[in-house]
Design a protein around this motif. Sequence first.
Motif, short mmCIF file in Angstrom:
data_model
loop_
_atom_site.label_atom_id
_atom_site.label_comp_id
_atom_site.label_asym_id
_atom_site.label_seq_id
_atom_site.Cartn_x
_atom_site.Cartn_y
_atom_site.Cartn_z
N GLN A 44 0.83 -1.21 0.00
CA GLN A 44 0.00 0.00 0.00
C GLN A 44 0.86 1.26 0.00
O GLN A 44 0.55 2.23 -0.70
CB GLN A 44 -0.94 0.00 1.20
N THR A 45 1.95 1.25 0.75
CA THR A 45 2.85 2.40 0.78
C THR A 45 3.44 2.67 -0.60
O THR A 45 3.49 3.83 -1.06
CB THR A 45 3.98 2.16 1.80
N GLY A 68 -8.78 -0.07 1.41
CA GLY A 68 -8.84 1.11 2.25
C GLY A 68 -8.06 2.30 1.71
O GLY A 68 -8.25 3.43 2.19
N VAL A 69 -7.21 2.07 0.70
CA VAL A 69 -6.45 3.17 0.11
C VAL A 69 -7.37 4.22 -0.52
O VAL A 69 -6.98 5.36 -0.72
CB VAL A 69 -5.44 2.61 -0.93
N ALA A 70 -8.62 3.84 -0.78
CA ALA A 70 -9.59 4.77 -1.37
C ALA A 70 -10.13 5.77 -0.35
O ALA A 70 -10.74 6.78 -0.73
CB ALA A 70 -10.76 3.99 -1.98
N MET A 71 -9.88 5.53 0.94
CA MET A 71 -10.42 6.39 1.99
C MET A 71 -9.28 7.11 2.71
O MET A 71 -8.16 6.61 2.81
CB MET A 71 -11.23 5.56 2.99
N LYS A 72 -9.58 8.29 3.22
CA LYS A 72 -8.56 9.08 3.92
C LYS A 72 -8.14 8.36 5.20
O LYS A 72 -8.97 7.79 5.91
CB LYS A 72 -9.11 10.46 4.25
N GLY A 73 -6.83 8.38 5.46
CA GLY A 73 -6.30 7.73 6.64
C GLY A 73 -6.79 8.36 7.93
O GLY A 73 -7.18 9.54 7.96
N ASP A 74 -6.76 7.57 9.01
CA ASP A 74 -7.29 8.06 10.28
C ASP A 74 -6.21 8.29 11.33
O ASP A 74 -6.51 8.65 12.46
CB ASP A 74 -8.35 7.08 10.83
N GLY A 75 -4.93 8.10 10.97
CA GLY A 75 -3.85 8.43 11.88
C GLY A 75 -3.91 7.72 13.21
O GLY A 75 -3.82 8.35 14.28
N VAL A 76 -4.05 6.40 13.19
CA VAL A 76 -4.09 5.64 14.44
C VAL A 76 -2.71 5.70 15.11
O VAL A 76 -1.71 6.11 14.52
CB VAL A 76 -4.50 4.18 14.17
N ASP A 77 -2.66 5.24 16.36
CA ASP A 77 -1.46 5.43 17.20
C ASP A 77 -0.20 4.85 16.57
O ASP A 77 0.85 5.50 16.57
CB ASP A 77 -1.69 4.81 18.58
N TRP A 78 -0.29 3.63 16.03
CA TRP A 78 0.94 2.99 15.53
C TRP A 78 1.49 3.73 14.31
O TRP A 78 2.70 3.77 14.09
CB TRP A 78 0.71 1.51 15.23
N LEU A 381 12.86 0.57 8.70
CA LEU A 381 11.48 0.70 9.16
C LEU A 381 10.64 1.22 7.99
O LEU A 381 10.94 2.28 7.44
CB LEU A 381 11.40 1.69 10.33
N ILE A 382 9.61 0.46 7.61
CA ILE A 382 8.79 0.82 6.46
C ILE A 382 7.87 1.99 6.80
O ILE A 382 7.24 2.03 7.86
CB ILE A 382 7.95 -0.38 5.97
N ALA A 383 7.79 2.96 5.88
CA ALA A 383 6.92 4.13 6.09
C ALA A 383 5.45 3.71 6.08
O ALA A 383 5.05 2.85 5.28
CB ALA A 383 7.18 5.16 5.00
N PRO A 384 4.62 4.29 6.93
CA PRO A 384 3.20 3.93 6.96
C PRO A 384 2.43 4.59 5.83
O PRO A 384 2.85 5.63 5.31
CB PRO A 384 2.73 4.46 8.32
N PRO A 385 1.29 4.01 5.43
CA PRO A 385 0.47 4.60 4.38
C PRO A 385 -0.23 5.88 4.85
O PRO A 385 -0.39 6.11 6.05
CB PRO A 385 -0.56 3.51 4.06
N SER A 386 -0.66 6.69 3.88
CA SER A 386 -1.45 7.88 4.17
C SER A 386 -2.94 7.60 4.12
O SER A 386 -3.75 8.34 4.70
CB SER A 386 -1.12 9.01 3.18
N GLY A 387 -3.35 6.59 3.36
CA GLY A 387 -4.75 6.19 3.30
C GLY A 387 -5.10 5.26 4.44
O GLY A 387 -4.25 4.92 5.27
N ARG A 388 -6.34 4.86 4.48
CA ARG A 388 -6.79 3.97 5.55
C ARG A 388 -6.11 2.60 5.42
O ARG A 388 -5.98 2.06 4.31
CB ARG A 388 -8.30 3.79 5.49
N VAL A 389 -5.71 2.06 6.55
CA VAL A 389 -5.17 0.70 6.57
C VAL A 389 -6.32 -0.23 6.97
O VAL A 389 -6.80 -0.19 8.09
CB VAL A 389 -4.00 0.57 7.56
N GLY A 390 -6.76 -1.07 6.04
CA GLY A 390 -7.90 -1.94 6.29
C GLY A 390 -8.93 -1.78 5.19
O GLY A 390 -8.87 -0.85 4.37
N PRO A 391 -9.91 -2.66 5.15
CA PRO A 391 -10.87 -2.66 4.03
C PRO A 391 -11.92 -1.56 4.13
O PRO A 391 -12.20 -1.04 5.21
CB PRO A 391 -11.53 -4.04 4.16
N VAL A 392 -12.51 -1.23 2.98
CA VAL A 392 -13.67 -0.35 2.95
C VAL A 392 -14.91 -1.16 3.32
O VAL A 392 -14.92 -2.39 3.21
CB VAL A 392 -13.86 0.29 1.56
N THR A 393 -15.96 -0.46 3.72
CA THR A 393 -17.23 -1.14 4.00
C THR A 393 -17.97 -1.37 2.68
O THR A 393 -17.67 -0.70 1.67
CB THR A 393 -18.10 -0.28 4.93
#
Length: 539
Positions: A44-45, A68-78, A381-393
């Motif tokens: 995804q990155t 989930g790349v289609a949706m804006k990321g939510d900036g979770v803790d990790w 250390l791999i850079a995290p994605p900017s979009g959502r990590v996980g599936p869309v509904t």
Amino acid sequence: MTGDVDGKILVGRSEKPEFLTLKLANRHGLATGATGTGKTVTLQTLAEGFSRAGVPVFAADIKGDLSGVAMKGDGVDWILKRCKEIGVEYQADEFPVVFWDLFGEQGHPVRATVTEMGPLLLARLMGLNEVQEGVLNVVFRVADENGFLLLDLKDLRAMLAFVAENAAKLTTTYGNVSPATVGAIQRALLVLENQGADKFFGEPALKITDLMQVDRSGYGTINILAADKLMGSPQLYASFLLWLLSELFEELPEVGDPDKPKLVFFFDEAHLVFDEAPKALLQKIEQVVRLIRSKGVGVYFVTQNPLDVPETVLAQLGNRVQHALRAFTPRDQKAVKAAADTFRPNPKLNTAQVITELGKGEALVSMLEGNGTPSIVERTLIAPPSGRVGPVTPQERAAILAKSPFKGTYDETLDRESAFEMLAKRAEETTPEAAPGKPAPDAPAPTEAGTASGGGWISDVLGGIFGTPSRGRMSVGEQVTRQVAREVTNQVTKAILRNVLGGRSRSTRAVSSTSTRRASGGGNDFAQIFDDFSGTGRK
């Protein structure tokens, strides 16, 4: 993400930022690692980085997580923690996505014609042996020479029937064409159809250019193939991806080494492409991977084990991301050594040891740099994605499909005149039409015995015994003989039923009575009836 720079994609950070150079991205790549080590996030990155650079992407979504790349990321803790560790500022983003699905359930239907697939990939798809593949090549050749279009599976089935009917004539021109071999191909085709492949073959066929779109903001479209259900038919999945790669190679013009790729293609679960692939197919894959670079297409294989990819193909993959491998078995230990040996050594690292120690989200990274030489391998250390990590509904997916630029383009099947219709028309023209209510000239007329008692086959046999024809105009004598045959048929049928049904209720007595009749020279019911009508008697 602000870590990206012009002409490069931020992959992660070791002692320094690790970048993938866009100008060298069409030199292909490999991402490997055991389950749960972070390959999907890495994919995804990379996909986001290519999209942000204006490069369209095609990727299979095996588990649905990539959607989930289609949706804006939510900036979770990790994610925020990882950004801090690699020294970049997190910026949520969303990317233009088009969903595709071979079954047309979770995206726009993807179709190809039988002709476009070709006999080589189709033979692999159906699991044919060399002899059957040879006959399939004859089918394609005959269809081509006669102008029969092979678009969908019913066209191929009609052509197989046509070749079987004309096997004797075709053998002299194309070599041995056995009806039995054609039958084996037809059975394999039925299995393929039962797996849902009939939804893939047909029109409108996918236009390669529709995968290479850039939106108004300059982001490359990320084309996601829903593959969770498709993985239930791994041969169909692998054959589709190989067909798509071949189409890209054949249709795209030569561009040399552009500043960035025209399209990046991710082969997830790449081992399915190579499992049990015949030598001819492996040679084709190697050729396409080697030459498609000059078409501006980058190919990235994603799999668990580097041993899944043949050495001839592995040698073409310059950009490497190696997640953790576990050395539990001799094969695992061999894979670790093979992976370590493919990297440019780093004096500070014991590469083989580090591969087994990597944590989730860590990887050994070596990218092409300068004039195309691989960089020294680094623990990254791999850079995290900017979009959502996980599936869309399902609701989010439906909303994205409703806004898709290809809504209505591929959703309805087109069935134009092709081999099936053309062969049916030819059959109608060569066969005289039967008058309403009358049998066709070549069709056998029903016999009286067959109509009256359902024993027509017996009367035909007895008709032969009495020298009586079973069809056509009969003389008076013949009619009398025919009447006798019909009566015998009725009596025989009753006798058979009586013996079968009666035997179930008195099996013990039937055995003793039969033995008694044989001992006394008596005949069975059929013989007695025959004697009565023929007048011969039994001694």
